[in-house]
Write an enzyme that holds these catalytic residues in place. Structure first.
Site, PDB file in Angstrom:
ATOM      1  N   ASP A   1       0.821  -1.220   0.000  1.00 37.61           N
ATOM      2  CA  ASP A   1       0.000   0.000   0.000  1.00 37.61           C
ATOM      3  C   ASP A   1       0.853   1.268   0.000  1.00 37.61           C
ATOM      4  OD1 ASP A   1      -2.351  -1.678   0.353  1.00 37.61           O
ATOM      5  OD2 ASP A   1      -1.743  -1.841   2.454  1.00 37.61           O
TER       6      ASP A   1
ATOM      7  N   LYS B   1       2.406   2.071  -5.159  1.00 38.37           N
ATOM      8  CA  LYS B   1       3.084   1.542  -6.352  1.00 38.37           C
ATOM      9  C   LYS B   1       2.318   1.841  -7.630  1.00 38.37           C
ATOM     10  CE  LYS B   1       3.271  -2.674  -4.771  1.00 38.37           C
ATOM     11  NZ  LYS B   1       2.760  -2.392  -3.413  1.00 38.37           N
TER      12      LYS B   1
ATOM     13  N   GLY C   1      -4.032  -4.672  -4.392  1.00 39.90           N
ATOM     14  CA  GLY C   1      -4.566  -3.764  -5.396  1.00 39.90           C
ATOM     15  C   GLY C   1      -3.807  -2.464  -5.419  1.00 39.90           C
ATOM     16  N   HIS C   2      -3.952  -1.736  -6.491  1.00 39.22           N
ATOM     17  CA  HIS C   2      -3.372  -0.405  -6.555  1.00 39.22           C
ATOM     18  C   HIS C   2      -4.339   0.510  -7.301  1.00 39.22           C
ATOM     19  CE1 HIS C   2      -1.366  -2.973  -9.712  1.00 39.22           C
ATOM     20  NE2 HIS C   2      -2.054  -2.146 -10.457  1.00 39.22           N
TER      21      HIS C   2
ATOM     22  N   GLN D   1       1.967  -6.233  -3.016  1.00 37.48           N
ATOM     23  CA  GLN D   1       2.330  -6.204  -1.599  1.00 37.48           C
ATOM     24  C   GLN D   1       3.630  -5.428  -1.369  1.00 37.48           C
ATOM     25  OE1 GLN D   1       1.666  -9.697  -2.777  1.00 37.48           O
ATOM     26  NE2 GLN D   1      -0.437  -9.663  -2.151  1.00 37.48           N
TER      27      GLN D   1
END
Length: 423
Positions: free
Chosen positions: A13, A16, A40-41, A223
């Site tokens: 988190d 990225k 997720g991003h 991650q």
């Protein structure tokens, strides 16, 4: 530089997605090399806010070849949902290649993941329940199904029968969960195969040919390194290797081909799920970071635990990954603090640890040692150059550089592409 690895240096988190999207403009290919849709991003571009879980961030750039490499575990339904999301906002068929060797997440993986967490009770790991861990377990046990199996549904069914016979026994006899039906799974995955078959290919060859041709390739993990299976805060970790070395394994390229390794470092620290977190602030400070920073999981929506910057972890990440540069994110979130704390070490039973303790019991019980610095207490979200940052913000950046021994090359002062400062 043709080959760049981009990694998260904390517990994930770190931002990225935005940095990958920024760098992708100068890239010919973006490769996702490990993990699943449990991470997720968020990418904000062209007026759209997209939450991606499997697709590489470069998917928004028409000129970029996007690659989902062998190191991933893929839920076909989740991938198709993301592809449909692109269509909904007017993006045509993406230039995407999915590895034949990437493993499939099956319905029994999700069922086992969720049942296991319930069984563990207070000792649960804090997984997303999406089947990631069980899918990697099957991969290591050599009983997994792969993307290439979708190309021959006769072989797919044979492998599924063997796997499901055992999984249903585990589900019913150990977890007291209803068994799964093979015909229902076959019908579902037959549809997935039809949708995805034209995207499946030899990604290692595609990547290496791009490098041979002098193309710029960006390797993107999910991650963060503190969730690495070998080097993270075990057992509160993920099931794969987000570190820089994992990029070579997951993508199928030689370490000799890597030119640059950029670590994404959040200006403070966050963590989702269970596990030790020395600098966590379970108070108004942590709540302010969470509120201002929008610290809620992209995949689950869970509130992230928040705390001050941890320099011990940052040094550990620099050493393990061989960072050549740092992208510092969410510096703007700290703007409201009169003073800011930096963790420069840990104390445990009278001993000071300036490097990451090798024994997890020490890390679990340690007390952070803080250095307090002046805050800037002014909005920096509109700063478009390093010189326009307040001196206190510049001093904070320099201090983090001193601690990690790695130059901070990029500074993010907001979520959009334009709110990025290059040094």
């Amino acid at each position: 530089m043709p080959a760049t690895i981009l990694i998260g240096t904390q517990w994930g988190d770190e931002g990225k997605g935005k940095v990958t999207d920024w760098l992708a403009n100068d890239m010919d290919m973006v490769v996702r090399y490990q993990g699943g849709h449990n991470a997720g991003h968020t990418v904000i571009a062209e007026g759209h806010k997209l939450k991606l879980h499997l697709l590489p961030s470069g998917i928004l750039r028409p000129h970029v070849v996007s690659v989902i490499a062998s190191g991933l575990v893929i839920d076909p339904q989740a991938l198709i949902m993301e592809l449909d999301l692109l269509k909904d906002i007017g993006i045509g068929e993406p230039n995407l290649v999915v590895s034949t060797n990437a493993h499939l997440i099956m319905p029994y993986h999700r069922a086992l993941d969720q049942a296991s967490e319930v069984k563990l009770g207070k000792s649960k790991i804090g997984t997303t329940g999406l089947g990631i861990g069980p899918a990697y377990t099957d991969k290591a046990s050599r009983v997994g199904l792969r993307m290439q199996d979708l190309m021959d549904m006769k072989i797919f069914r044979e492998k599924l029968e063997v796997a499901l016979n055992f999984k249903n026994q585990v589900l019913t006899k150990i977890y007291d969960v209803d068994p799964l039906d093979i015909d229902q799974i076959m019908d579902e995955y037959l549809l997935h195969a039809e949708r995805l078959k034209n995207l499946i290919g030899d990604t290692s060859r595609v990547i290496n040919e791009a490098l041979d041709g002098g193309k710029n390739v960006l390797f993107e993990g999910a991650q963060g390194m503190m969730l690495d299976l070998d080097h993270g805060t075990y057992p509160f970790v993920t099931s794969s290797s987000p570190i820089a070395g994992g990029a070579c394994v997951g993508a199928g390229v030689s370490p000799m081909r890597i030119n640059r390794i950029i670590g994404i470092v959040k200006a403070y620290t966050t963590r989702v799920g269970a596990g030790p977190f020395p600098t966590e602030q379970e108070n108004d400070t942590g709540e302010t970071m969470r509120s201002v920073g929008g610290e809620y999981g992209t995949t689950t929506g869970r509130p992230r635990r928040c705390g001050w910057f941890d320099g011990v972890i940052a040094k550990y990440a620099a050493r393990i990954n061989g960072l050549t540069g740092i992208a510092l994110t969410k510096l703007d979130v700290l703007s409201g603090f009169e003073t800011i704390k930096i963790c420069v070490g840990y104390e445990h039973e009278g001993k000071l640890y300036e490097q990451m303790p090798c024994h997890q019991s020490i890390f679990h019980k340690c007390t952070p040692v803080y250095e307090e610095v002046e805050g800037w207490n002014t909005d920096i979200s509109g700063a478009d150059s390093y010189d326009k940052l307040p001196k206190a913000a510049q001093d904070y950046i320099v201090r983090l550089e001193e601690m990690t021994g790695v130059p901070i090359e990029m500074i993010s002062v907001g979520p959009s592409r334009m709110q990025t400062i290059l040094r």
